[in-house]
Each structure stands twice: as structure tokens, then as C-alpha cells.
Design a protein around this motif. Sequence first.
Motif, PDB file in Angstrom:
ATOM      1  N   LEU A  14     -52.411  -5.363  -2.083  1.00 38.96           N
ATOM      2  CA  LEU A  14     -51.026  -4.964  -1.817  1.00 38.96           C
ATOM      3  C   LEU A  14     -50.720  -5.218  -0.338  1.00 38.96           C
ATOM      4  N   GLU A  15     -49.430  -5.290  -0.028  1.00 37.06           N
ATOM      5  CA  GLU A  15     -48.993  -5.507   1.356  1.00 37.06           C
ATOM      6  C   GLU A  15     -48.018  -4.388   1.723  1.00 37.06           C
ATOM      7  N   ASN A  16     -48.231  -3.715   2.839  1.00 40.25           N
ATOM      8  CA  ASN A  16     -47.373  -2.594   3.242  1.00 40.25           C
ATOM      9  C   ASN A  16     -47.328  -2.517   4.755  1.00 40.25           C
ATOM     10  N   THR A  17     -46.163  -2.778   5.402  1.00 38.45           N
ATOM     11  CA  THR A  17     -44.911  -3.137   4.784  1.00 38.45           C
ATOM     12  C   THR A  17     -44.973  -4.558   4.233  1.00 38.45           C
TER      13      THR A  17
ATOM     14  N   ASN B 199     -45.594   0.605  10.785  1.00 37.27           N
ATOM     15  CA  ASN B 199     -44.167   0.559  10.454  1.00 37.27           C
ATOM     16  C   ASN B 199     -43.916   1.296   9.144  1.00 37.27           C
ATOM     17  N   ALA B 200     -44.830   1.125   8.190  1.00 37.79           N
ATOM     18  CA  ALA B 200     -44.677   1.818   6.901  1.00 37.79           C
ATOM     19  C   ALA B 200     -44.757   3.328   7.119  1.00 37.79           C
ATOM     20  N   CYS B 201     -45.719   3.758   7.926  1.00 41.26           N
ATOM     21  CA  CYS B 201     -45.876   5.199   8.205  1.00 41.26           C
ATOM     22  C   CYS B 201     -44.622   5.736   8.889  1.00 41.26           C
ATOM     23  N   THR B 202     -44.073   4.950   9.812  1.00 43.49           N
ATOM     24  CA  THR B 202     -42.866   5.369  10.535  1.00 43.49           C
ATOM     25  C   THR B 202     -41.681   5.486   9.563  1.00 43.49           C
ATOM     26  N   ALA B 203     -41.560   4.515   8.670  1.00 39.00           N
ATOM     27  CA  ALA B 203     -40.418   4.505   7.742  1.00 39.00           C
ATOM     28  C   ALA B 203     -40.524   5.614   6.703  1.00 39.00           C
ATOM     29  N   ARG B 204     -41.740   5.906   6.235  1.00 42.76           N
ATOM     30  CA  ARG B 204     -41.899   6.812   5.085  1.00 42.76           C
ATOM     31  C   ARG B 204     -42.429   8.197   5.445  1.00 42.76           C
ATOM     32  N   GLY B 205     -42.936   8.337   6.676  1.00 37.15           N
ATOM     33  CA  GLY B 205     -43.397   9.668   7.101  1.00 37.15           C
ATOM     34  C   GLY B 205     -44.785  10.049   6.622  1.00 37.15           C
ATOM     35  N   TYR B 206     -45.533   9.114   6.036  1.00 35.63           N
ATOM     36  CA  TYR B 206     -46.920   9.437   5.688  1.00 35.63           C
ATOM     37  C   TYR B 206     -47.854   9.018   6.829  1.00 35.63           C
ATOM     38  N   SER B 207     -49.117   9.441   6.728  1.00 36.94           N
ATOM     39  CA  SER B 207     -50.055   9.123   7.813  1.00 36.94           C
ATOM     40  C   SER B 207     -50.886   7.903   7.407  1.00 36.94           C
TER      41      SER B 207
ATOM     42  N   ASP C  21     -37.551   0.329  16.987  1.00 32.87           N
ATOM     43  CA  ASP C  21     -37.413  -1.010  16.382  1.00 32.87           C
ATOM     44  C   ASP C  21     -36.683  -0.904  15.038  1.00 32.87           C
ATOM     45  N   HIS C  22     -36.998   0.144  14.273  1.00 29.24           N
ATOM     46  CA  HIS C  22     -36.349   0.314  12.964  1.00 29.24           C
ATOM     47  C   HIS C  22     -34.858   0.642  13.155  1.00 29.24           C
ATOM     48  N   ARG C  23     -34.561   1.480  14.160  1.00 23.95           N
ATOM     49  CA  ARG C  23     -33.140   1.804  14.418  1.00 23.95           C
ATOM     50  C   ARG C  23     -32.398   0.532  14.822  1.00 23.95           C
ATOM     51  N   ASN C  24     -33.047  -0.302  15.630  1.00 22.66           N
ATOM     52  CA  ASN C  24     -32.394  -1.550  16.053  1.00 22.66           C
ATOM     53  C   ASN C  24     -32.178  -2.493  14.867  1.00 22.66           C
ATOM     54  N   ALA C  25     -33.128  -2.506  13.947  1.00 20.04           N
ATOM     55  CA  ALA C  25     -32.975  -3.360  12.757  1.00 20.04           C
ATOM     56  C   ALA C  25     -31.767  -2.894  11.954  1.00 20.04           C
ATOM     57  N   TYR C  26     -31.623  -1.582  11.810  1.00 18.41           N
ATOM     58  CA  TYR C  26     -30.504  -1.063  11.020  1.00 18.41           C
ATOM     59  C   TYR C  26     -29.177  -1.317  11.756  1.00 18.41           C
ATOM     60  N   ARG C  27     -29.218  -1.188  13.072  1.00 18.79           N
ATOM     61  CA  ARG C  27     -28.024  -1.449  13.905  1.00 18.79           C
ATOM     62  C   ARG C  27     -27.541  -2.886  13.684  1.00 18.79           C
TER      63      ARG C  27
ATOM     64  N   PRO D  76     -43.255   3.654  -1.215  1.00 17.89           N
ATOM     65  CA  PRO D  76     -43.389   5.109  -1.336  1.00 17.89           C
ATOM     66  C   PRO D  76     -44.856   5.437  -1.651  1.00 17.89           C
ATOM     67  N   LEU D  77     -45.334   6.587  -1.163  1.00 14.14           N
ATOM     68  CA  LEU D  77     -46.748   6.929  -1.345  1.00 14.14           C
ATOM     69  C   LEU D  77     -47.099   7.093  -2.825  1.00 14.14           C
ATOM     70  N   ASP D  78     -46.185   7.669  -3.615  1.00 17.95           N
ATOM     71  CA  ASP D  78     -46.522   7.891  -5.034  1.00 17.95           C
ATOM     72  C   ASP D  78     -46.680   6.556  -5.772  1.00 17.95           C
ATOM     73  N   GLN D  79     -45.957   5.535  -5.332  1.00 18.10           N
ATOM     74  CA  GLN D  79     -46.112   4.216  -5.958  1.00 18.10           C
ATOM     75  C   GLN D  79     -47.475   3.604  -5.594  1.00 18.10           C
ATOM     76  N   LEU D  80     -47.877   3.780  -4.337  1.00 15.03           N
ATOM     77  CA  LEU D  80     -49.202   3.287  -3.932  1.00 15.03           C
ATOM     78  C   LEU D  80     -50.297   3.989  -4.736  1.00 15.03           C
TER      79      LEU D  80
END
Length: 354
Positions: free
Chosen positions: A144-147, A184-192, A264-270, A157-161
Amino acid sequence: MSASGSTDIDFIDLRSDTYTKPSLAMRQAMFEAEVGDDMVGEDPTVNRLEAMCCELFGKPAAVFCCSGTQSNQAALWAQCRSGDEILIEQFGHLANYEAGAPAVLSGVSIQLISGDQGMLDVSHLEGRVRPREQHFPQTKVLCLENTTNIGGGRAYPLDQLQRVTDWGRDRGLRCHLDGARIFNACTARGYSPADVATLFDTVSVCFSKGLGCPMGSILVGDEETIAMARRARKIFGGALRQSGIVAAAAIYALDNHIDQLAEDHRNAYRLAERIDQVPGLRIHLADVETNIVFFQVDSTLGSAKEFAGRLREQGVRMYDIGPGRMRAVTHRDVTAEMIDRAADVIEKVARESC
Ligand SMILES: Cc1ncc(COP(=O)(O)O)c(C=O)c1O
């Protein structure tokens, strides 16, 4: 001079987070690194980085590699034998952008699976494990690849993994994660990182993407698998000597650069919000959750390649990825102000292309 100590180049570079340059503070940490011969396990800085990563990912062993390609391929070599097969989503980096390395280095064939924006779920995987019969390659590793990168810049999402790795494990597969952008995945989803790593046998992580290092990746896993991966690293010519100089950059990045990824994520959304306002460009805002932004260019504006060329002439660089498809990647060397300027250029180029 820029903060990285290099001469400023007058364009806004959204091609990839791999274009980040090491900051002066990172270079200072590299300059001061204590080093030894890593090939015999005597580089204290590499040893410290590997120990830090074991702790961070909750795994007993780690091996520092030159690149994400090398750590992914070492993971396959360690877990497969010639004639085996891996399962991976159709856009997976490991299958598409590593120069055929699974076949070249490990004699492994690839079963590409169509998923959803680079992500797999159990529904995509049902029936994909080959029968244990002499005609077939032996399905061995689920990758698998994340992100996801080319797949869509998404974070699982963690439950999908959990669901997908359970599915693999129930069928006797090893599970490998290409976590080039795991932070980046941890930042986006809040898992460790450890929440994710516990689901996999091996995880490959890159320091040379959003974390801003000049090179380096790490592979974490159990002792036996990592010992085999270390052997693979040697075979692939990647066992280095005083590599503490680059490991010091990775330690610096782990200590100082992870928090920046949220910016970086906020800038991407901007950027995505501005693209959403431009006639002739299409974007799904709900899909923008990391630093990777994809959008479509309507054929009335010409091809994506032409669009990328016109942006480049106006000082903004990004890649056209397939017909009508553009990718912009934000990173630590791009500020919010640069994003606004890039968005102005995108708007102007789209208007002038009609
Ligand atoms: C998802 C993913 N995996 C692996 C890699 C390979 O990393 P490297 O370029 O360090 O070999 C990349 C590089 O962009 C990537 O995006």
C-alpha cells in the motif's frame, strides 16, 4: 541568497516536494555530525537515527537507505523470492516509477489493481490472491502507499488500513507500506506513525520529500526482515560508510520539520480553493487533504502539457500528469504568499488560453 543558502531561482516550484533544499540549520547539523563506518555498524549518527525510528514507529529494527526506491526494493527482496508476485494499486510508485526494479532485483511480478485515488479496499482485492498451484506466481506481499502520490494525494483512514491489512494477513500475505509521505498522512488524519506501522510488516519512509532532506529513507520492521533488507541494501550498492552526515539531516528533520507539514497542507488547500474559482479548471476540493493537489484542464484550454508550458513561461512550475491532468505539490520552500502569486498566474494563463 535563500534560507537554504542557494541562489534564489525566480520561479515558484510546485513540481514536487522532492525539490526542497536543505536549510542552513540542517546543513549545520550535517556539518557537526559525528560519523563512523556505517557498513560495520559504527556510525553513531546513523545508529541514533535508526534507534529514533524504531521508537517512533514501534518496530524493533530499522535500516537507513539511500532513497525511497532502495528501501521499498530492499523490503521486497527481503520478503519475496524469485517467481513471487506482489499486489499493488495501479498507480503505486513502487510498481510504476522504480524502473521495473521488482522484476530486476527480486524476480517478482506485479499484479496491478484498480483502486480509488491510489487507495485499496477489500472490495478491490477480493479474488486477487492466486491459488497455491504450480501454474501461478505465488502472491506474497500486499503493498500500500500512504499518502498516495500519483493516485490522488490521499491519506488512508486508519480503519481502512486495518481492514485491508487484516484481509492480507488472513490470506498469508506480508504487508508492506510505501510510507514515503507517512508524516503527511499522520498530519492529515491525526494518527501516529506507530498506529500505522503496527499494521504492517515493513514500512518505508522518505526524508527527502516534505521533510526537506537532501537524501535518505528508512525501512522499519522486525529484526529478521530488516537483517535481510540490510543484506539487500549491500547487494544494491547502498551500504555506505560515513553516512552519518546525511542521517544527521534526517534527525534534524524529525526534530524540526514535521510540524511544518500542516502548513504545507493549508497551502495546498489555499491553492485548490483558488483553482476551484477558475473557469476551465476542475478540482474536487474534498479530495485535497495533503500537500498534493490534482486538477483537470478542460480541453478548450489546450492540453495539460501546453498548460504546464504556459505556466512555466510565467514563472510557475508544476507537472502535467496524464491527459488533462495537472499536479501541484506544496512544500516547505513555498510560502502562502508564493501560493497566492502562483494562483494569480494560473488564473491569468487559463483566461488567456480560452
Ligand atoms: C510514493 C513514493 N514512493 C517512493 C518514492 C521513491 O523515492 P526516491 O525518489 O527517494 O527513490 C517516491 C518518490 O517520489 C514516492 O513518491
